[in-house]
Write a protein that holds these residues in place. Structure first.
Motif, PDB file in Angstrom:
ATOM      1  N   ILE A 181       0.840  -1.200   0.000  1.00 60.19           N
ATOM      2  CA  ILE A 181       0.000   0.000   0.000  1.00 60.19           C
ATOM      3  C   ILE A 181       0.874   1.248   0.000  1.00 60.19           C
ATOM      4  O   ILE A 181       0.605   2.209  -0.733  1.00 60.19           O
ATOM      5  CB  ILE A 181      -0.959  -0.013   1.207  1.00 60.19           C
ATOM      6  N   LEU A 182       1.933   1.231   0.813  1.00 63.21           N
ATOM      7  CA  LEU A 182       2.826   2.389   0.881  1.00 63.21           C
ATOM      8  C   LEU A 182       3.558   2.628  -0.437  1.00 63.21           C
ATOM      9  O   LEU A 182       3.857   3.779  -0.773  1.00 63.21           O
ATOM     10  CB  LEU A 182       3.822   2.229   2.027  1.00 63.21           C
ATOM     11  N   LEU A 183       3.845   1.553  -1.165  1.00 60.52           N
ATOM     12  CA  LEU A 183       4.444   1.724  -2.502  1.00 60.52           C
ATOM     13  C   LEU A 183       3.566   2.618  -3.363  1.00 60.52           C
ATOM     14  O   LEU A 183       4.041   3.569  -4.000  1.00 60.52           O
ATOM     15  CB  LEU A 183       4.618   0.371  -3.184  1.00 60.52           C
ATOM     16  N   ALA A 184       2.286   2.319  -3.385  1.00 62.23           N
ATOM     17  CA  ALA A 184       1.351   3.096  -4.206  1.00 62.23           C
ATOM     18  C   ALA A 184       1.125   4.490  -3.634  1.00 62.23           C
ATOM     19  O   ALA A 184       1.082   5.477  -4.385  1.00 62.23           O
ATOM     20  CB  ALA A 184       0.030   2.349  -4.335  1.00 62.23           C
ATOM     21  N   VAL A 185       0.988   4.600  -2.329  1.00 63.53           N
ATOM     22  CA  VAL A 185       0.714   5.888  -1.694  1.00 63.53           C
ATOM     23  C   VAL A 185       1.852   6.869  -1.947  1.00 63.53           C
ATOM     24  O   VAL A 185       1.619   8.046  -2.269  1.00 63.53           O
ATOM     25  CB  VAL A 185       0.455   5.708  -0.184  1.00 63.53           C
ATOM     26  N   GLY A 186       3.084   6.416  -1.821  1.00 61.38           N
ATOM     27  CA  GLY A 186       4.222   7.303  -2.043  1.00 61.38           C
ATOM     28  C   GLY A 186       4.265   7.859  -3.455  1.00 61.38           C
ATOM     29  O   GLY A 186       4.471   9.050  -3.665  1.00 61.38           O
ATOM     30  N   VAL A 187       4.031   6.989  -4.421  1.00 54.81           N
ATOM     31  CA  VAL A 187       4.019   7.440  -5.823  1.00 54.81           C
ATOM     32  C   VAL A 187       2.841   8.381  -6.068  1.00 54.81           C
ATOM     33  O   VAL A 187       2.977   9.388  -6.770  1.00 54.81           O
ATOM     34  CB  VAL A 187       3.980   6.233  -6.779  1.00 54.81           C
ATOM     35  N   LEU A 188       1.693   8.068  -5.477  1.00 55.71           N
ATOM     36  CA  LEU A 188       0.520   8.930  -5.659  1.00 55.71           C
ATOM     37  C   LEU A 188       0.712  10.312  -5.034  1.00 55.71           C
ATOM     38  O   LEU A 188       0.256  11.315  -5.594  1.00 55.71           O
ATOM     39  CB  LEU A 188      -0.729   8.259  -5.091  1.00 55.71           C
ATOM     40  N   ILE A 189       1.390  10.368  -3.893  1.00 55.17           N
ATOM     41  CA  ILE A 189       1.680  11.673  -3.284  1.00 55.17           C
ATOM     42  C   ILE A 189       2.578  12.487  -4.205  1.00 55.17           C
ATOM     43  O   ILE A 189       2.307  13.663  -4.490  1.00 55.17           O
ATOM     44  CB  ILE A 189       2.323  11.510  -1.893  1.00 55.17           C
ATOM     45  N   TYR A 190       3.647  11.862  -4.696  1.00 61.64           N
ATOM     46  CA  TYR A 190       4.578  12.551  -5.580  1.00 61.64           C
ATOM     47  C   TYR A 190       3.872  13.038  -6.843  1.00 61.64           C
ATOM     48  O   TYR A 190       3.955  14.209  -7.202  1.00 61.64           O
ATOM     49  CB  TYR A 190       5.730  11.607  -5.937  1.00 61.64           C
TER      50      TYR A 190
ATOM     51  N   VAL B  44       1.155  15.868  -6.321  1.00 63.93           N
ATOM     52  CA  VAL B  44       1.641  17.246  -6.211  1.00 63.93           C
ATOM     53  C   VAL B  44       1.776  17.860  -7.598  1.00 63.93           C
ATOM     54  O   VAL B  44       1.400  19.009  -7.819  1.00 63.93           O
ATOM     55  CB  VAL B  44       2.985  17.297  -5.447  1.00 63.93           C
ATOM     56  N   GLY B  45       2.276  17.077  -8.543  1.00 69.73           N
ATOM     57  CA  GLY B  45       2.394  17.568  -9.912  1.00 69.73           C
ATOM     58  C   GLY B  45       1.042  17.833 -10.552  1.00 69.73           C
ATOM     59  O   GLY B  45       0.846  18.852 -11.226  1.00 69.73           O
ATOM     60  N   VAL B  46       0.104  16.944 -10.330  1.00 67.52           N
ATOM     61  CA  VAL B  46      -1.237  17.117 -10.909  1.00 67.52           C
ATOM     62  C   VAL B  46      -1.933  18.323 -10.291  1.00 67.52           C
ATOM     63  O   VAL B  46      -2.588  19.103 -10.996  1.00 67.52           O
ATOM     64  CB  VAL B  46      -2.068  15.824 -10.726  1.00 67.52           C
ATOM     65  N   ILE B  47      -1.781  18.506  -8.985  1.00 70.39           N
ATOM     66  CA  ILE B  47      -2.388  19.679  -8.342  1.00 70.39           C
ATOM     67  C   ILE B  47      -1.788  20.958  -8.921  1.00 70.39           C
ATOM     68  O   ILE B  47      -2.505  21.939  -9.160  1.00 70.39           O
ATOM     69  CB  ILE B  47      -2.202  19.608  -6.811  1.00 70.39           C
ATOM     70  N   GLY B  48      -0.464  20.943  -9.169  1.00 72.16           N
ATOM     71  CA  GLY B  48       0.161  22.100  -9.807  1.00 72.16           C
ATOM     72  C   GLY B  48      -0.428  22.381 -11.181  1.00 72.16           C
ATOM     73  O   GLY B  48      -0.658  23.537 -11.552  1.00 72.16           O
ATOM     74  N   LEU B  49      -0.693  21.326 -11.952  1.00 77.26           N
ATOM     75  CA  LEU B  49      -1.335  21.498 -13.261  1.00 77.26           C
ATOM     76  C   LEU B  49      -2.739  22.074 -13.119  1.00 77.26           C
ATOM     77  O   LEU B  49      -3.139  22.970 -13.865  1.00 77.26           O
ATOM     78  CB  LEU B  49      -1.400  20.157 -14.001  1.00 77.26           C
ATOM     79  N   LEU B  50      -3.500  21.542 -12.165  1.00 76.98           N
ATOM     80  CA  LEU B  50      -4.875  22.002 -11.966  1.00 76.98           C
ATOM     81  C   LEU B  50      -4.936  23.453 -11.498  1.00 76.98           C
ATOM     82  O   LEU B  50      -5.927  24.146 -11.757  1.00 76.98           O
ATOM     83  CB  LEU B  50      -5.599  21.093 -10.968  1.00 76.98           C
ATOM     84  N   LEU B  51      -3.893  23.899 -10.819  1.00 77.10           N
ATOM     85  CA  LEU B  51      -3.865  25.286 -10.351  1.00 77.10           C
ATOM     86  C   LEU B  51      -3.257  26.244 -11.377  1.00 77.10           C
ATOM     87  O   LEU B  51      -3.054  27.415 -11.082  1.00 77.10           O
ATOM     88  CB  LEU B  51      -3.095  25.368  -9.029  1.00 77.10           C
ATOM     89  N   GLY B  52      -2.950  25.752 -12.567  1.00 76.05           N
ATOM     90  CA  GLY B  52      -2.496  26.623 -13.645  1.00 76.05           C
ATOM     91  C   GLY B  52      -1.002  26.668 -13.869  1.00 76.05           C
ATOM     92  O   GLY B  52      -0.528  27.431 -14.710  1.00 76.05           O
TER      93      GLY B  52
ATOM     94  N   LEU C  64       1.188  26.399  -5.490  1.00 77.74           N
ATOM     95  CA  LEU C  64       0.558  25.648  -4.405  1.00 77.74           C
ATOM     96  C   LEU C  64       0.169  26.512  -3.211  1.00 77.74           C
ATOM     97  O   LEU C  64      -0.459  26.023  -2.273  1.00 77.74           O
ATOM     98  CB  LEU C  64       1.482  24.516  -3.943  1.00 77.74           C
ATOM     99  N   ALA C  65       0.531  27.780  -3.220  1.00 81.31           N
ATOM    100  CA  ALA C  65       0.150  28.716  -2.156  1.00 81.31           C
ATOM    101  C   ALA C  65       0.050  30.107  -2.765  1.00 81.31           C
ATOM    102  O   ALA C  65       0.491  30.334  -3.900  1.00 81.31           O
ATOM    103  CB  ALA C  65       1.166  28.685  -1.019  1.00 81.31           C
ATOM    104  N   GLY C  66      -0.514  31.026  -2.014  1.00 77.32           N
ATOM    105  CA  GLY C  66      -0.638  32.401  -2.493  1.00 77.32           C
ATOM    106  C   GLY C  66       0.708  33.049  -2.726  1.00 77.32           C
ATOM    107  O   GLY C  66       0.899  33.808  -3.672  1.00 77.32           O
TER     108      GLY C  66
ATOM    109  N   VAL D 220       6.525  16.448  -1.908  1.00 84.94           N
ATOM    110  CA  VAL D 220       7.272  15.583  -2.831  1.00 84.94           C
ATOM    111  C   VAL D 220       8.283  14.739  -2.064  1.00 84.94           C
ATOM    112  O   VAL D 220       8.412  13.531  -2.304  1.00 84.94           O
ATOM    113  CB  VAL D 220       7.956  16.430  -3.932  1.00 84.94           C
ATOM    114  N   GLU D 221       8.990  15.354  -1.142  1.00 83.92           N
ATOM    115  CA  GLU D 221       9.970  14.610  -0.347  1.00 83.92           C
ATOM    116  C   GLU D 221       9.296  13.562   0.531  1.00 83.92           C
ATOM    117  O   GLU D 221       9.849  12.489   0.747  1.00 83.92           O
ATOM    118  CB  GLU D 221      10.816  15.561   0.501  1.00 83.92           C
ATOM    119  N   LEU D 222       8.099  13.851   1.030  1.00 79.33           N
ATOM    120  CA  LEU D 222       7.363  12.844   1.793  1.00 79.33           C
ATOM    121  C   LEU D 222       6.999  11.655   0.902  1.00 79.33           C
ATOM    122  O   LEU D 222       7.133  10.500   1.310  1.00 79.33           O
ATOM    123  CB  LEU D 222       6.098  13.450   2.404  1.00 79.33           C
ATOM    124  N   GLY D 223       6.561  11.940  -0.314  1.00 81.15           N
ATOM    125  CA  GLY D 223       6.273  10.862  -1.264  1.00 81.15           C
ATOM    126  C   GLY D 223       7.503  10.035  -1.580  1.00 81.15           C
ATOM    127  O   GLY D 223       7.434   8.806  -1.672  1.00 81.15           O
TER     128      GLY D 223
END
Length: 145
Positions: A70-79, A82-90, A99-101, A114-117
């Motif tokens: 499970i952690l194998l998948a979770v780590g990759v998904l976190i990493y 973050v990239g997908v959220i950056g895309l969604l935020l423009g 990722l912040a104001g 990313v480092e946590l992932g």
């Protein structure tokens, strides 16, 4: 009583310090050498040390195979998340400034996630490799199967 009592006591003393050191390496990675990869290796080495002292079945009870997978998948998904959220935020993929104001806070937030992932992924991969190799049957023979 088993004869390896000294090793067991030393392991009980050292493993918590190793895990705390992994957290230090993880969070100090923003400001100096270290980060998710090194911290993940230290976490995995702590579990492997536990397995060497207390046995593989004991380590698998503490950190089960299912959790590692499970952690194998979770780590990759976190990493990747973050990239997908950056895309969604423009922004671009893995552009942290969106990722912040404040761009500086966005950079810190993105690097932290990313480092946590990376930490989770590296620790899980190393443990999975160790579990696979350590769990092989020994009666396959010296010269192969």
């Amino acid at each position: 009583m088993r004869l390896d009592i000294i090793l067991r006591v030393i392991a009980k003393l050292l493993i918590p310090f190793a895990l705390v050191f992994a957290l230090y390496v993880q969070f100090h990675g923003d400001f100096g050498p270290g980060g998710g990869f090194q911290a993940g290796v230290i976490v995995a080495a702590s579990v492997i040390f536990y397995a060497l002292i207390y046995g593989l079945p004991a380590a698998r009870r503490v950190v089960p195979d299912a959790l590692v997978e499970i952690l194998l998948a979770v780590g990759v998904l976190i990493y990747a998340g973050v990239g997908v959220i950056g895309l969604l935020l423009g922004g671009n993929y893995l552009d942290y400034f969106v990722l912040a104001g404040d761009p500086v806070h966005g950079q810190h937030r993105g690097i932290l996630w990313v480092e946590l992932g990376v930490l989770i992924t590296v620790a899980a991969v190393m443990l999975k490799v160790f579990y696979v190799f350590a769990g092989r049957r020994r009666d396959a023979g010296e010269g192969g199967e």
